[in-house]
Design an enzyme around this catalytic site. Structure first.
Site, mmCIF file in Angstrom:
data_model
loop_
_atom_site.group_PDB
_atom_site.id
_atom_site.type_symbol
_atom_site.label_atom_id
_atom_site.label_comp_id
_atom_site.label_asym_id
_atom_site.label_seq_id
_atom_site.Cartn_x
_atom_site.Cartn_y
_atom_site.Cartn_z
ATOM 1 N N ILE A 1 -2.872 7.269 1.417
ATOM 2 C CA ILE A 1 -4.068 6.849 0.966
ATOM 3 C C ILE A 1 -4.252 5.567 0.682
ATOM 4 O O ILE A 1 -3.614 4.924 0.026
ATOM 5 C CB ILE A 1 -4.519 7.619 -0.269
ATOM 6 C CG1 ILE A 1 -4.209 9.161 -0.185
ATOM 7 C CG2 ILE A 1 -5.896 7.320 -0.995
ATOM 8 C CD1 ILE A 1 -4.612 10.034 -1.502
ATOM 9 N N GLU B 1 12.039 11.203 -4.144
ATOM 10 C CA GLU B 1 12.983 10.214 -4.305
ATOM 11 C C GLU B 1 14.234 10.456 -4.319
ATOM 12 O O GLU B 1 14.813 11.466 -4.644
ATOM 13 C CB GLU B 1 12.568 9.304 -5.729
ATOM 14 C CG GLU B 1 11.213 8.804 -5.886
ATOM 15 C CD GLU B 1 10.889 7.976 -4.917
ATOM 16 O OE1 GLU B 1 11.635 7.001 -4.623
ATOM 17 O OE2 GLU B 1 9.739 8.215 -4.144
ATOM 18 N N GLU C 1 0.819 -1.239 -0.098
ATOM 19 C CA GLU C 1 -0.135 0.174 0.128
ATOM 20 C C GLU C 1 0.854 1.279 -0.078
ATOM 21 O O GLU C 1 0.483 2.102 -0.666
ATOM 22 C CB GLU C 1 -0.886 0.003 1.176
ATOM 23 C CG GLU C 1 -1.911 1.107 1.249
ATOM 24 C CD GLU C 1 -2.924 0.890 0.210
ATOM 25 O OE1 GLU C 1 -2.891 1.892 -0.775
ATOM 26 O OE2 GLU C 1 -3.904 0.062 0.243
ATOM 27 N N GLY D 1 1.190 7.197 -0.811
ATOM 28 C CA GLY D 1 1.471 7.314 0.475
ATOM 29 C C GLY D 1 0.172 6.923 1.519
ATOM 30 O O GLY D 1 0.147 5.578 1.518
ATOM 31 N N GLY E 1 5.849 11.809 2.472
ATOM 32 C CA GLY E 1 6.509 12.209 3.704
ATOM 33 C C GLY E 1 6.759 11.028 4.673
ATOM 34 O O GLY E 1 6.254 9.989 4.622
ATOM 35 N N ASP F 1 7.463 8.281 -11.443
ATOM 36 C CA ASP F 1 6.961 7.609 -10.204
ATOM 37 C C ASP F 1 5.291 7.504 -10.297
ATOM 38 O O ASP F 1 4.757 6.384 -9.848
ATOM 39 C CB ASP F 1 7.311 8.494 -8.851
ATOM 40 C CG ASP F 1 6.719 8.109 -7.598
ATOM 41 O OD1 ASP F 1 7.368 7.215 -6.754
ATOM 42 O OD2 ASP F 1 5.807 8.715 -7.033
ATOM 43 N N LYS G 1 3.174 4.082 -10.284
ATOM 44 C CA LYS G 1 1.760 3.830 -9.576
ATOM 45 C C LYS G 1 0.473 3.566 -10.271
ATOM 46 O O LYS G 1 -0.111 2.644 -9.827
ATOM 47 C CB LYS G 1 1.606 5.187 -8.472
ATOM 48 C CG LYS G 1 2.559 5.371 -7.490
ATOM 49 C CD LYS G 1 2.919 6.715 -7.078
ATOM 50 C CE LYS G 1 3.746 6.823 -5.813
ATOM 51 N NZ LYS G 1 4.175 8.257 -5.420
HETATM 52 N N1 HSE Z 1 8.422 10.562 -4.241
HETATM 53 C C1 HSE Z 1 7.064 10.117 -4.025
HETATM 54 C C2 HSE Z 1 6.311 11.249 -3.958
HETATM 55 C C3 HSE Z 1 7.169 9.583 -2.482
HETATM 56 O O1 HSE Z 1 6.703 12.595 -4.022
HETATM 57 O O2 HSE Z 1 5.042 11.085 -4.133
HETATM 58 C C4 HSE Z 1 5.850 8.804 -2.017
HETATM 59 O O3 HSE Z 1 5.852 7.894 -3.015
#
Ligand code: HSE
Length: 415
Positions: free
Chosen positions: A129, A183, A122, A127, A296, A194, A198
């Site tokens: 959610i 990151e 998850e 993050g 975070g 990223d 996702k």
């Molecule tokens: N680097 C990612 C972001 C961290 O900024 O969303 C959380 O996945």
């Protein structure tokens, strides 16, 4: 296995932003015993005594007294080796490594099936959610039509700072790094990779479709300029990095990651700073919207903790849509309405626009609004990225007339 006080034991691989976040939340509730933490850098100053750490991941992987491993390292190749080894031994693992998961999902699902282990992730998506658990536990059987949203906290933070505070791109990026949102390699965030990883993970759980990330149209925000932000503002919109996966009118799945002009009637308009927002459209439930901190240390640590608790209680993803006999297939193509800005007029490749309007009075900058096939943009992506082009999707309600009027306003202000 529990320790003498009856506490279950966890080993943590990685002690960066997320690892520390998990450690903090576990200290707060004291329900689990952190038996060992593996780190790579022997010289780094850390907030715990040296005895809390090992530098050898095998110490954790071979420790049969551990109930669970949390894989929270940033290197996706190393993460895959560790998770693969743990799953081959039927262990329970939680991970936050979106790149590793998005690129290896079929193998990870098969390893769980073959050896009986568990992998939950998850924290890899949005993050704090609980989107994967929502998709799995709630929408495992109901057909979904669309999932779209802001899935990267760092790029949303940067865009918000540009729009609301007039910060420079570099200043905003630096803040996102200091705050622990970005990151280790921030190109993953600002390049849209990223969010891409996702949305690919989401697509597997929501639609039962495994899409190789490299096949998805992706543009990031690294080339956004104050001129683009001012144009969006003058048009009454905000630029957001939006990832989407939706079933089109022909029943095919369309997936993309694109900066987008978002208008106030969208829930995403008010998703600011490092927050993420996910819109979900289900066949019978209708629309839903989830919003929360997408990056975070503590918000992500909280998501790992939720997975740890669920895994220890026996929860597994059942991948209902991946196992379903009929899943959607990926759409061959789609027509997109986009804004494109690039400096150096002469260098722009000859793009196969279906329709296009050029605007702006600055002879050094090309600003275009047009329609183009996704496959054509994908084909020219490298060239456009190398040229520093900024590309954003424009919704139909921002008519050509409105955008040209907004451009005229921004030019007057700049003059
Ligand atoms: N680097 C990612 C972001 C961290 O900024 O969303 C959380 O996945």
């Amino acid at each position: 296995m529990s320790d003498k006080r009856g506490k279950r034991k966890i080993g943590i691989l990685g002690f960066g932003c997320v690892g520390q976040g998990l450690y903090d939340v576990l200290q707060h509730n004291q329900l689990l015993d952190v038996a060992n933490i593996c780190v790579k850098d022997k010289t780094k100053d850390r907030p715990l005594p040296a005895t809390a750490f090992t530098f050898d991941a095998q110490e954790l992987l071979q420790d049969q007294s551990l109930d669970l491993l949390a894989e929270l390292i940033s290197d996706p190749n190393e993460a895959l080796l560790l998770v693969r080894q743990a799953l081959q031994e039927g262990k329970t693992v939680v991970s936050a490594n979106k790149k590793m998961i998005a690129e290896n999902l079929p193998e990870l699902v098969e390893l769980q099936r073959q050896y009986g282990g568990t992998l939950l992730y998850e924290a890899a998506v949005c993050g704090s959610i609980p989107i994967l658990r929502t998709l799995e536990a709630y929408y495992g059987t109901e057909p979904l039509q669309e999932i779209s949203g802001i899935l990267n906290g760092s790029s949303n933070y940067i865009l918000h700072k540009l729009d609301a505070e007039g910060l420079s791109y570099q200043e905003a990026l630096q803040q996102a790094q200091v705050l622990g949102f970005a990151e280790t390699n921030p190109t993953l965030d600002v390049g849209g990779y990223d969010a891409l990883h996702k949305i690919c993970i989401i697509a597997a759980h929501a639609f039962g479709v495994v899409i190789p990330p490299q096949e998805v149209l992706r543009f990031g925000i690294s080339q956004v300029s104050t001129q683009d932000v001012a144009l969006a503002q003058a048009a009454g919109a905000r630029i957001k990095l939006v990832a989407s996966a939706k079933i089109n009118t022909q029943g095919k799945l369309e997936v993309q990651v694109l900066p987008t002009f978002v208008t106030p009637d969208s829930e995403l308009y008010a998703v600011n700073a490092e927050f993420n927002g996910v819109q979900l459209q289900a066949k019978f439930a209708g629309t839903q919207f989830l919003k929360g901190r997408g990056a975070g240390s503590h918000p992500t640590g909280s998501a790992v903790w939720a997975d740890v608790s669920a895994a220890l209680a026996g929860y597994k993803y059942n991948y209902a849509k991946l196992s379903a006999a009929a899943t959607a297939t990926v759409a061959a193509d789609a027509l997109l309405r986009v804004y494109l800005r690039v400096e150096h007029r002469g260098e722009l490749p000859n793009l196969p626009w279906q329709e296009v309007t050029s605007f702006g009075v600055n002879s050094q900058v090309v600003q275009l609004l047009g329609t183009i096939y996704r496959s054509d943009l994908l084909q020219h992506r490298q060239e456009l990225e190398a040229l520093g082009a900024f590309i954003a999707q424009v919704p139909d309600e921002l008519t050509e007339e409105k955008l040209l009027r907004a451009a005229a306003v921004t030019e007057l202000v700049a003059a």
